[in-house]
Design a protein around this motif. Structure first.
Motif, PDB file in Angstrom:
ATOM      1  N   VAL A  20       0.840  -1.252  -0.103  1.00 28.70           N
ATOM      2  CA  VAL A  20      -0.274  -0.086   0.056  1.00 28.70           C
ATOM      3  C   VAL A  20       0.922   1.293  -0.025  1.00 28.70           C
ATOM      4  O   VAL A  20       0.410   2.480   0.557  1.00 28.70           O
ATOM      5  CB  VAL A  20      -0.754  -0.025   1.212  1.00 28.70           C
ATOM      6  CG1 VAL A  20      -1.931  -1.345   1.042  1.00 28.70           C
ATOM      7  CG2 VAL A  20      -0.161   0.015   2.622  1.00 28.70           C
ATOM      8  N   THR A  21       2.247   1.061  -0.477  1.00 32.36           N
ATOM      9  CA  THR A  21       3.135   2.316  -0.470  1.00 32.36           C
ATOM     10  C   THR A  21       2.653   3.522  -1.059  1.00 32.36           C
ATOM     11  O   THR A  21       2.529   4.609  -0.465  1.00 32.36           O
ATOM     12  CB  THR A  21       4.431   1.635  -0.888  1.00 32.36           C
ATOM     13  OG1 THR A  21       4.851   0.613  -0.283  1.00 32.36           O
ATOM     14  CG2 THR A  21       5.547   2.947  -0.925  1.00 32.36           C
ATOM     15  N   ASN A  22       2.112   3.470  -2.256  1.00 30.47           N
ATOM     16  CA  ASN A  22       1.623   4.616  -3.038  1.00 30.47           C
ATOM     17  C   ASN A  22       0.015   4.505  -3.019  1.00 30.47           C
ATOM     18  O   ASN A  22      -0.442   5.120  -4.293  1.00 30.47           O
ATOM     19  CB  ASN A  22       2.391   4.678  -4.124  1.00 30.47           C
ATOM     20  CG  ASN A  22       3.736   4.902  -4.239  1.00 30.47           C
ATOM     21  OD1 ASN A  22       4.203   5.915  -3.239  1.00 30.47           O
ATOM     22  ND2 ASN A  22       4.379   4.241  -4.750  1.00 30.47           N
ATOM     23  N   LYS A  23      -0.535   3.991  -2.232  1.00 30.52           N
ATOM     24  CA  LYS A  23      -2.136   3.833  -2.402  1.00 30.52           C
ATOM     25  C   LYS A  23      -2.880   4.119  -0.992  1.00 30.52           C
ATOM     26  O   LYS A  23      -2.899   3.470  -0.156  1.00 30.52           O
ATOM     27  CB  LYS A  23      -2.695   2.304  -2.784  1.00 30.52           C
ATOM     28  CG  LYS A  23      -1.915   1.835  -3.920  1.00 30.52           C
ATOM     29  CD  LYS A  23      -2.415   0.366  -4.287  1.00 30.52           C
ATOM     30  CE  LYS A  23      -1.846  -0.072  -5.374  1.00 30.52           C
ATOM     31  NZ  LYS A  23      -1.973  -1.415  -5.692  1.00 30.52           N
ATOM     32  N   ARG A 136      -5.996  16.461   0.141  1.00 26.87           N
ATOM     33  CA  ARG A 136      -5.169  17.103   0.925  1.00 26.87           C
ATOM     34  C   ARG A 136      -4.275  15.958   1.651  1.00 26.87           C
ATOM     35  O   ARG A 136      -3.032  16.384   2.389  1.00 26.87           O
ATOM     36  CB  ARG A 136      -5.844  18.254   1.895  1.00 26.87           C
ATOM     37  CG  ARG A 136      -6.552  19.394   1.185  1.00 26.87           C
ATOM     38  CD  ARG A 136      -6.864  20.248   2.275  1.00 26.87           C
ATOM     39  NE  ARG A 136      -5.833  21.132   2.694  1.00 26.87           N
ATOM     40  CZ  ARG A 136      -5.825  21.777   3.531  1.00 26.87           C
ATOM     41  NH1 ARG A 136      -7.106  22.252   4.191  1.00 26.87           N
ATOM     42  NH2 ARG A 136      -4.958  22.412   4.122  1.00 26.87           N
ATOM     43  N   PHE A 137      -5.019  14.825   2.118  1.00 25.57           N
ATOM     44  CA  PHE A 137      -4.324  13.768   2.819  1.00 25.57           C
ATOM     45  C   PHE A 137      -3.694  12.824   2.032  1.00 25.57           C
ATOM     46  O   PHE A 137      -3.289  11.667   2.567  1.00 25.57           O
ATOM     47  CB  PHE A 137      -5.213  13.139   3.761  1.00 25.57           C
ATOM     48  CG  PHE A 137      -5.825  14.186   4.628  1.00 25.57           C
ATOM     49  CD1 PHE A 137      -5.278  14.093   5.960  1.00 25.57           C
ATOM     50  CD2 PHE A 137      -6.932  14.904   4.573  1.00 25.57           C
ATOM     51  CE1 PHE A 137      -5.743  15.029   7.080  1.00 25.57           C
ATOM     52  CE2 PHE A 137      -7.396  15.667   5.448  1.00 25.57           C
ATOM     53  CZ  PHE A 137      -7.080  15.882   6.918  1.00 25.57           C
ATOM     54  N   LYS A 138      -3.561  12.993   0.797  1.00 18.93           N
ATOM     55  CA  LYS A 138      -2.509  12.180   0.132  1.00 18.93           C
ATOM     56  C   LYS A 138      -1.282  12.258   0.370  1.00 18.93           C
ATOM     57  O   LYS A 138      -0.452  13.228   0.643  1.00 18.93           O
ATOM     58  CB  LYS A 138      -2.489  12.541  -1.500  1.00 18.93           C
ATOM     59  CG  LYS A 138      -1.686  11.598  -2.261  1.00 18.93           C
ATOM     60  CD  LYS A 138      -2.001  12.176  -3.828  1.00 18.93           C
ATOM     61  CE  LYS A 138      -0.577  11.445  -4.684  1.00 18.93           C
ATOM     62  NZ  LYS A 138      -0.324  10.167  -4.601  1.00 18.93           N
ATOM     63  N   LEU A 139      -0.723  11.050   0.701  1.00 16.17           N
ATOM     64  CA  LEU A 139       0.707  10.750   0.917  1.00 16.17           C
ATOM     65  C   LEU A 139       1.642  11.159  -0.348  1.00 16.17           C
ATOM     66  O   LEU A 139       1.816  10.343  -1.058  1.00 16.17           O
ATOM     67  CB  LEU A 139       0.903   9.401   1.381  1.00 16.17           C
ATOM     68  CG  LEU A 139       0.532   9.162   2.869  1.00 16.17           C
ATOM     69  CD1 LEU A 139       0.577   7.524   3.308  1.00 16.17           C
ATOM     70  CD2 LEU A 139       1.000   9.979   4.048  1.00 16.17           C
ATOM     71  N   GLU A 140       2.347  12.348  -0.367  1.00 17.91           N
ATOM     72  CA  GLU A 140       3.299  12.661  -1.359  1.00 17.91           C
ATOM     73  C   GLU A 140       4.808  12.609  -0.757  1.00 17.91           C
ATOM     74  O   GLU A 140       5.006  13.779  -0.024  1.00 17.91           O
ATOM     75  CB  GLU A 140       2.907  13.894  -1.858  1.00 17.91           C
ATOM     76  CG  GLU A 140       1.419  14.034  -2.728  1.00 17.91           C
ATOM     77  CD  GLU A 140       1.053  15.225  -3.197  1.00 17.91           C
ATOM     78  OE1 GLU A 140       1.605  16.390  -2.755  1.00 17.91           O
ATOM     79  OE2 GLU A 140       0.342  15.203  -4.186  1.00 17.91           O
ATOM     80  N   LEU A 247      12.552  11.281   2.763  1.00 16.54           N
ATOM     81  CA  LEU A 247      11.190  11.040   3.135  1.00 16.54           C
ATOM     82  C   LEU A 247      10.746   9.932   2.333  1.00 16.54           C
ATOM     83  O   LEU A 247      10.620  10.013   1.083  1.00 16.54           O
ATOM     84  CB  LEU A 247      10.408  12.174   3.025  1.00 16.54           C
ATOM     85  CG  LEU A 247      10.896  13.185   4.032  1.00 16.54           C
ATOM     86  CD1 LEU A 247      10.030  14.614   3.867  1.00 16.54           C
ATOM     87  CD2 LEU A 247      10.573  12.740   5.471  1.00 16.54           C
ATOM     88  N   SER A 248      10.223   8.992   2.816  1.00 18.32           N
ATOM     89  CA  SER A 248       9.703   7.761   1.884  1.00 18.32           C
ATOM     90  C   SER A 248       8.750   6.964   2.833  1.00 18.32           C
ATOM     91  O   SER A 248       8.556   7.077   4.048  1.00 18.32           O
ATOM     92  CB  SER A 248      10.895   6.976   1.466  1.00 18.32           C
ATOM     93  OG  SER A 248      11.287   6.342   2.447  1.00 18.32           O
ATOM     94  N   ALA A 249       7.902   6.037   2.241  1.00 18.32           N
ATOM     95  CA  ALA A 249       7.316   5.124   2.993  1.00 18.32           C
ATOM     96  C   ALA A 249       7.993   4.221   4.133  1.00 18.32           C
ATOM     97  O   ALA A 249       7.481   3.968   5.202  1.00 18.32           O
ATOM     98  CB  ALA A 249       6.436   4.299   2.083  1.00 18.32           C
ATOM     99  N   GLU A 250       9.097   3.945   3.602  1.00 23.81           N
ATOM    100  CA  GLU A 250      10.026   3.062   4.347  1.00 23.81           C
ATOM    101  C   GLU A 250      10.623   3.906   5.660  1.00 23.81           C
ATOM    102  O   GLU A 250      10.795   3.367   6.574  1.00 23.81           O
ATOM    103  CB  GLU A 250      11.182   2.407   3.641  1.00 23.81           C
ATOM    104  CG  GLU A 250      11.962   1.165   4.207  1.00 23.81           C
ATOM    105  CD  GLU A 250      12.025   0.107   3.337  1.00 23.81           C
ATOM    106  OE1 GLU A 250      11.817  -0.913   3.801  1.00 23.81           O
ATOM    107  OE2 GLU A 250      12.521   0.278   2.145  1.00 23.81           O
TER     108      GLU A 250
END
Length: 359
Positions: A20-23, A136-140, A247-250
């Protein structure tokens, strides 16, 4: 998330957050669903503990944990001030019911909404205020303004949780082992100098007033952080020192694991010896730190033939928190190194090369 040179990597159902990294909505779904599992386990286990509780045996010798925490918060006492478990079943059932609410929300985000809040289709039509707000809550990961906005909302809810606890102690009361009864506690929200003086000896705090003042301080500190992160933007150029390229999901996962890990270890040391937060009436006597392959704690007195592993509730609560904290920190190191670009596949290659050189 590292892909080791494969930009089109796909993930199976078993890989957890990697899938779900980019979802964003799938990310929310997995976490809300996890919250539902926690709520159900808390409610169900509380009912199980309540069903096997024996008032004639000390609570700390019965292999219980959940009802002790409720008792420490002043719940389950009758009008005479004796712990009988009154109302505990209601709280447990409440958790079970809300686990269904969380589960439904998880399914909603997984099935009804789009995978990414940036697209926010489904229940929210394009152009509606709800659609714009959800975006606005999208993880960018390369957008610090977006990430600080989301962080601010997390801090807001954490602050509200601390306020609720302070107000609970103020109006309902919590258990004070010094008098063996439930009493109201409200030291106020302003005298934070007392908390500042406990930076290095907080494990020895033996006053409920100071404990609640600590929560009041956290409420103030997190509220200030929430306002700052929600309403401010990145100042100056977005450089590496500010997180560019890091900055990343990891990376976020590694920080989360670090926070959980250190909290687990801190709780272990706190629970081991502090009898104000963890009264002996509910958890048993303080435990002693020992060293073997790894640190561990043992009972200092006979837990009166406990039927649960032969240890007091305090002993296995302390050891469990320490082990969970330790392994979470290992996970933090693993994901932090990956987020920084370290390729773990080089380790077996280096070992193979070293073995070949020696032969």
């Amino acid at each position: 998330m590292q892909t080791y040179g494969n930009p089109n990597v796909t993930y199976g159902w078993w890989v957890g957050n990697a899938g779900v990294t980019n979802k964003t909505n799938r990310f929310i779904s997995s976490h809300v669903g996890h919250t539902g599992v926690i709520a159900f386990s808390a409610g169900a286990t509380t009912l199980w503990e309540l069903g096997r509780y024996d008032p004639s045996v000390p609570m700390g010798s019965q292999g219980l944990v959940f009802i002790q925490h409720l008792a420490s918060m002043g719940l389950g006492f009758d009008e005479a001030g004796v712990w009988t478990g009154v109302g505990v079943a209601t709280i447990a059932i409440f958790h079970c019911i809300f686990s269904l609410v969380y589960g439904s929300a998880a399914l909603l985000h997984a099935l009804a909404f789009s995978e990414d809040t940036q697209d926010s289709s489904g229940l929210f039509a394009e152009g509606r205020p709800e659609h714009r707000q959800a975006k606005r809550f999208k993880l960018e990961w390369d957008n610090p303004d977006n990430l600080t906005f989301i962080l601010g909302h997390h801090l807001l809810f954490l602050a509200l949780g601390n306020v609720m606890f302070v107000e609970w102690a103020r109006y309902h009361g919590i258990y004070d082992p010094a008098i063996g009864a439930v009493r109201t506690v409200f030291p106020g929200y302003g005298d934070f100098g007392v908390i500042w003086s406990h930076q290095f000896d907080f494990l020895t705090i033996d006053s409920l007033e100071e404990i609640m003042m600590g929560h009041a301080f956290l409420a103030f500190f997190m509220s200030a952080g929430s306002v700052f992160h929600i309403f401010t933007k990145q100042v100056g150029e977005y450089t590496t020192s500010k997180g560019a390229g890091l900055l990343s999901a990891e990376a976020v996962l590694s920080w989360s694991l670090a926070g959980i890990g250190w909290m687990g270890i801190m709780v272990a040391f706190w629970c081991a010896g502090n009898t104000t937060v963890y009264p002996t009436e509910f958890y048993g006597e303080p435990v002693s730190l020992q060293f073997g392959i790894a640190p561990y704690w043992v009972d200092t007195v006979d837990p009166q033939s406990s039927a649960w592993f032969g240890h007091s509730s305090r002993a296995y609560l302390v050891n469990f928190h320490y082990m969970i904290g330790f392994f979470n920190i290992q996970g933090h190191l693993w994901h932090a190194l990956r987020a920084m670009g370290f390729n773990f596949r080089r380790i077996p290659q280096a070992l193979t090369g070293l073995s070949g050189a020696q032969s």
